[in-house]
Motif scaffolding. Sequence first.
Motif, PDB file in Angstrom:
ATOM      1  N   THR A   1       0.858  -1.174   0.000  1.00  0.00           N
ATOM      2  CA  THR A   1       0.000   0.000   0.000  1.00  0.00           C
ATOM      3  C   THR A   1       0.897   1.227   0.000  1.00  0.00           C
ATOM      4  O   THR A   1       1.847   1.314   0.772  1.00  0.00           O
TER       5      THR A   1
ATOM      6  N   THR B   1      -0.505   7.047  -0.034  1.00  0.00           N
ATOM      7  CA  THR B   1      -1.819   7.680  -0.142  1.00  0.00           C
ATOM      8  C   THR B   1      -2.826   6.689  -0.694  1.00  0.00           C
ATOM      9  O   THR B   1      -3.414   6.914  -1.743  1.00  0.00           O
ATOM     10  N   TYR B   2      -2.995   5.595   0.005  1.00  0.00           N
ATOM     11  CA  TYR B   2      -4.069   4.643  -0.217  1.00  0.00           C
ATOM     12  C   TYR B   2      -3.894   3.697  -1.402  1.00  0.00           C
ATOM     13  O   TYR B   2      -4.520   2.671  -1.428  1.00  0.00           O
ATOM     14  N   LYS B   3      -3.075   4.042  -2.376  1.00  0.00           N
ATOM     15  CA  LYS B   3      -3.032   3.195  -3.546  1.00  0.00           C
ATOM     16  C   LYS B   3      -2.148   1.969  -3.306  1.00  0.00           C
ATOM     17  O   LYS B   3      -1.257   1.981  -2.483  1.00  0.00           O
ATOM     18  N   TYR B   4      -2.444   0.896  -4.027  1.00  0.00           N
ATOM     19  CA  TYR B   4      -1.651  -0.314  -4.011  1.00  0.00           C
ATOM     20  C   TYR B   4      -0.630  -0.227  -5.140  1.00  0.00           C
ATOM     21  O   TYR B   4      -1.000  -0.040  -6.297  1.00  0.00           O
TER      22      TYR B   4
END
Lengths: 110, 115
Positions: free
Chosen positions: A92, A95-98
Amino acid sequence: TQLLEQSPQFLSIQEGENLTVYCNSSSVFSSLQWYRQEPGEGPVLLVTVVTGGEVKKLKRLTFQFGDARKDSSLHITAAQPGDTGLYLCARTGGTYKYIFGTGTRLKVLA
Amino acid sequence: DSGVTQTPKHLITATGQRVTLRCSPRSGDLSVYWYQQSLDQGLQFLIQYYNGEERAKGNILERFSAQQFPDLHSELNLSSLELGDSALYFCASSVGLAGVDGELFFGEGSRLTVL
């Protein structure tokens, strides 16, 4: 920018052999996941590792998270043709993205 | 079956054209992610939406745009298409924002071929 490097990029082995694939980063992971993608399908989650030094087993698959949480490995014992696929590690992002690694394409020959 | 539905499965179009890819997330999932996968490549993150709002952006080209609608389905719009845009486009969903042990559920992808 690719933040996760996986090795090897390609691997072709005979049924019954053992193998290890690696996922490395220059930065620390808060957690890391391994996915497997079979031809014509989307990736499917295999495991999540969170703690440095953690080892998880899923049948013939053993996942290890490095002590410093900057690397991980996946070891397959006695590989079978059904293990064929693209293995992807993911983390992760801040800022939230994978973020996914470059992938290891495994082919197990019968 | 992951519960994530993507349409169309295959799409062939010409350079310069515009296409729309559609994604319906799993029931109850609020986050939608779009990824691009070129031949023998890993997954390149494009963009993420959460409950209708854009939350994170990757290396998405200016020719590409996306949105998530009130019913939580999402669309990825690709315009002025180039040969290099040929790829598999995946949509994934998750219950919430990317957490420590959150799982991504992927659709089967939309294969775009630009001729």
